[in-house]
Design a protein around this motif. Sequence first.
Motif, PDB file in Angstrom:
ATOM      1  N   UNK A 132     -12.875 -35.897 -26.590  1.00 20.21           N
ATOM      2  CA  UNK A 132     -11.763 -35.638 -27.592  1.00 20.21           C
ATOM      3  C   UNK A 132     -12.203 -34.430 -28.509  1.00 20.21           C
ATOM      4  N   UNK A 133     -11.296 -33.368 -28.479  1.00 21.26           N
ATOM      5  CA  UNK A 133     -11.776 -32.240 -29.213  1.00 21.26           C
ATOM      6  C   UNK A 133     -10.355 -32.329 -30.486  1.00 21.26           C
ATOM      7  N   UNK A 134     -10.996 -32.486 -31.668  1.00 19.98           N
ATOM      8  CA  UNK A 134     -10.277 -32.648 -32.706  1.00 19.98           C
ATOM      9  C   UNK A 134     -10.292 -31.214 -33.486  1.00 19.98           C
ATOM     10  N   UNK A 135      -8.963 -30.706 -33.629  1.00 20.04           N
ATOM     11  CA  UNK A 135      -8.995 -29.502 -34.321  1.00 20.04           C
ATOM     12  C   UNK A 135      -8.678 -29.567 -35.677  1.00 20.04           C
ATOM     13  N   UNK A 136      -9.768 -29.552 -36.754  1.00 18.68           N
ATOM     14  CA  UNK A 136      -9.988 -29.962 -37.877  1.00 18.68           C
ATOM     15  C   UNK A 136      -9.466 -28.966 -38.903  1.00 18.68           C
ATOM     16  N   UNK A 137      -8.141 -29.081 -39.458  1.00 19.14           N
ATOM     17  CA  UNK A 137      -7.482 -28.408 -40.533  1.00 19.14           C
ATOM     18  C   UNK A 137      -6.493 -29.220 -41.158  1.00 19.14           C
ATOM     19  N   UNK A 138      -6.553 -29.092 -42.520  1.00 17.41           N
ATOM     20  CA  UNK A 138      -5.759 -30.061 -43.467  1.00 17.41           C
ATOM     21  C   UNK A 138      -4.094 -29.508 -43.397  1.00 17.41           C
ATOM     22  N   UNK A 139      -3.602 -30.461 -43.389  1.00 14.63           N
ATOM     23  CA  UNK A 139      -1.819 -29.852 -43.323  1.00 14.63           C
ATOM     24  C   UNK A 139      -1.337 -29.016 -44.193  1.00 14.63           C
ATOM     25  N   UNK A 140      -1.846 -28.879 -45.499  1.00 12.75           N
ATOM     26  CA  UNK A 140      -1.535 -27.994 -46.398  1.00 12.75           C
ATOM     27  C   UNK A 140      -1.698 -26.390 -45.708  1.00 12.75           C
ATOM     28  N   UNK A 141      -3.004 -26.254 -45.095  1.00 18.21           N
ATOM     29  CA  UNK A 141      -3.454 -24.977 -44.591  1.00 18.21           C
ATOM     30  C   UNK A 141      -2.760 -24.746 -43.422  1.00 18.21           C
ATOM     31  N   UNK A 142      -2.564 -25.837 -42.532  1.00 14.51           N
ATOM     32  CA  UNK A 142      -1.889 -25.715 -41.285  1.00 14.51           C
ATOM     33  C   UNK A 142      -0.608 -25.234 -41.224  1.00 14.51           C
ATOM     34  N   UNK A 143       0.186 -25.977 -42.408  1.00 14.16           N
ATOM     35  CA  UNK A 143       1.778 -25.585 -42.435  1.00 14.16           C
ATOM     36  C   UNK A 143       2.031 -24.264 -43.135  1.00 14.16           C
ATOM     37  N   UNK A 144       1.036 -23.851 -43.841  1.00 20.58           N
ATOM     38  CA  UNK A 144       1.115 -22.414 -44.455  1.00 20.58           C
ATOM     39  C   UNK A 144       0.809 -21.657 -43.452  1.00 20.58           C
ATOM     40  N   UNK A 145      -0.014 -21.588 -42.481  1.00 22.86           N
ATOM     41  CA  UNK A 145      -0.400 -20.765 -41.383  1.00 22.86           C
ATOM     42  C   UNK A 145       0.509 -20.636 -40.713  1.00 22.86           C
ATOM     43  N   UNK A 146       1.330 -21.737 -40.376  1.00 24.64           N
ATOM     44  CA  UNK A 146       2.465 -21.641 -39.245  1.00 24.64           C
ATOM     45  C   UNK A 146       3.798 -21.186 -39.905  1.00 24.64           C
ATOM     46  N   UNK A 147       3.802 -21.016 -41.343  1.00 25.74           N
ATOM     47  CA  UNK A 147       5.183 -20.845 -41.936  1.00 25.74           C
ATOM     48  C   UNK A 147       6.208 -22.148 -42.216  1.00 25.74           C
ATOM     49  N   UNK A 148       5.573 -23.176 -42.313  1.00 26.60           N
ATOM     50  CA  UNK A 148       6.644 -24.343 -42.608  1.00 26.60           C
ATOM     51  C   UNK A 148       6.692 -25.048 -41.219  1.00 26.60           C
ATOM     52  N   UNK A 149       7.266 -26.208 -41.444  1.00 23.70           N
ATOM     53  CA  UNK A 149       7.854 -27.153 -40.465  1.00 23.70           C
ATOM     54  C   UNK A 149       8.736 -26.681 -39.361  1.00 23.70           C
ATOM     55  N   UNK A 150       8.812 -27.108 -38.137  1.00 20.61           N
ATOM     56  CA  UNK A 150       9.757 -26.981 -37.230  1.00 20.61           C
ATOM     57  C   UNK A 150      11.101 -27.701 -37.400  1.00 20.61           C
ATOM     58  N   UNK A 151      11.951 -27.040 -37.851  1.00 22.42           N
ATOM     59  CA  UNK A 151      13.350 -27.863 -38.369  1.00 22.42           C
ATOM     60  C   UNK A 151      13.845 -28.747 -36.836  1.00 22.42           C
ATOM     61  N   UNK A 152      13.351 -28.447 -35.718  1.00 22.81           N
ATOM     62  CA  UNK A 152      13.823 -28.977 -34.401  1.00 22.81           C
ATOM     63  C   UNK A 152      12.917 -30.114 -34.141  1.00 22.81           C
ATOM     64  N   UNK A 153      12.230 -30.460 -34.841  1.00 23.64           N
ATOM     65  CA  UNK A 153      11.064 -31.629 -34.291  1.00 23.64           C
ATOM     66  C   UNK A 153      11.127 -32.536 -35.629  1.00 23.64           C
ATOM     67  N   UNK A 154      11.599 -33.769 -35.287  1.00 17.51           N
ATOM     68  CA  UNK A 154      11.566 -34.841 -36.201  1.00 17.51           C
ATOM     69  C   UNK A 154      10.174 -35.196 -36.788  1.00 17.51           C
ATOM     70  N   UNK A 155       9.044 -35.204 -36.279  1.00 18.65           N
ATOM     71  CA  UNK A 155       7.669 -35.520 -36.596  1.00 18.65           C
ATOM     72  C   UNK A 155       7.542 -34.364 -37.595  1.00 18.65           C
ATOM     73  N   UNK A 156       7.498 -33.068 -37.219  1.00 17.14           N
ATOM     74  CA  UNK A 156       7.182 -32.237 -38.255  1.00 17.14           C
ATOM     75  C   UNK A 156       7.970 -32.379 -39.773  1.00 17.14           C
ATOM     76  N   UNK A 158       8.705 -34.794 -41.402  1.00 13.93           N
ATOM     77  CA  UNK A 158       8.260 -35.485 -42.245  1.00 13.93           C
ATOM     78  C   UNK A 158       7.450 -34.858 -43.441  1.00 13.93           C
ATOM     79  N   UNK A 159       7.494 -35.545 -44.670  1.00 15.37           N
ATOM     80  CA  UNK A 159       6.980 -34.740 -45.897  1.00 15.37           C
ATOM     81  C   UNK A 159       5.648 -34.839 -45.640  1.00 15.37           C
ATOM     82  N   UNK A 160       5.009 -33.923 -46.705  1.00 15.22           N
ATOM     83  CA  UNK A 160       3.644 -33.473 -46.827  1.00 15.22           C
ATOM     84  C   UNK A 160       2.782 -34.686 -46.683  1.00 15.22           C
ATOM     85  N   UNK A 161       3.223 -35.765 -47.841  1.00 12.82           N
ATOM     86  CA  UNK A 161       2.346 -36.726 -48.026  1.00 12.82           C
ATOM     87  C   UNK A 161       2.069 -37.629 -46.683  1.00 12.82           C
TER      88      UNK A 161
END
Length: 207
Positions: A132-156, A158-161
Motif C-alpha cells: 500500500x502506497x500512502x501519499x502522506x500530506x495533511x488535509x490543510x495542505x492538500x485542500x489548499x493545494x487543490x483549491x478547496x473541496x469538490x462541491x460535487x463530492x459528498x465526502x469532500x 465534510x469539514x476540516x475536522x
Amino acid sequence: MRKGKFVTIEGCEGVGKTTQVELLKKALAEKSGAMFLREPGGTLISEKIRSVILDVNNKGMSPVCEVLLYSASRAQLVDEVIKPALERGVTVICDRFTDSTLAYQGYARGLGAETVEELGRIACGGLSPDLTIFLDLDPEAAFSRKGGADKGDRLEMEGLAFHRRVYEGYKRIAEKYPERVVCVPADGDALSVHEKVMRALEERGVI
C-alpha cells in the motif's frame, strides 16, 4: 492460486492520488498485465453504488449505511475483477481499498477499527494488498493545494475536522502495518512524488 501482485494507493482528499495513478499508468504502459481500478467502482454494480455514496443529495446517509455500501461495492469488485485477475498473474493497482474505509468510517466516523476491519475481511474474502502506497500530506495542505473541496463530492464536503481525523486514521494504519504500508511524502511536485512511488514499487518487487 494467487499469482499477481496487488497494490493499493491511499491518501486523504487532494493529495494527488489521481495524478499519481495516471503517471503510473504511463510508466507501466509497456508492462503487460497491469490493471488499474478505482474504489468504489470498477464493475457495473460497484459504479452504481459509488454514485449513491458520493451523491451530495444523500447528506442524511448514516455512517453504518455508508460503510455497508462501501463494503458491498468492494465485495463485488473483489469477486468479479480483482481475484480472477490476480489468479491470472495480473498486477492490480487500485485507487483506494480497505484502508480508506478504515480511515474514513472506522476512525473518522467513529465506527471502530475492529468492526470495519472485520467487514473488510468479509467483503474481501481474506484478500489484502501486497503493498500500500500512502501519499502522506495533511488535509490543510492538500485542500489548499487543490483549491478547496469538490462541491460535487459528498465526502469532500465534510469539514476540516473530519478530514483531520481521516489523516490521523491513516497514520495509525501505517504504524500498525509497517510491513505493508509505505509512506510517501506528497508535498513535492508530481514528478518527484512519482519517482518515490516507483522506487517503492521496485524495492518491493512489484515492477
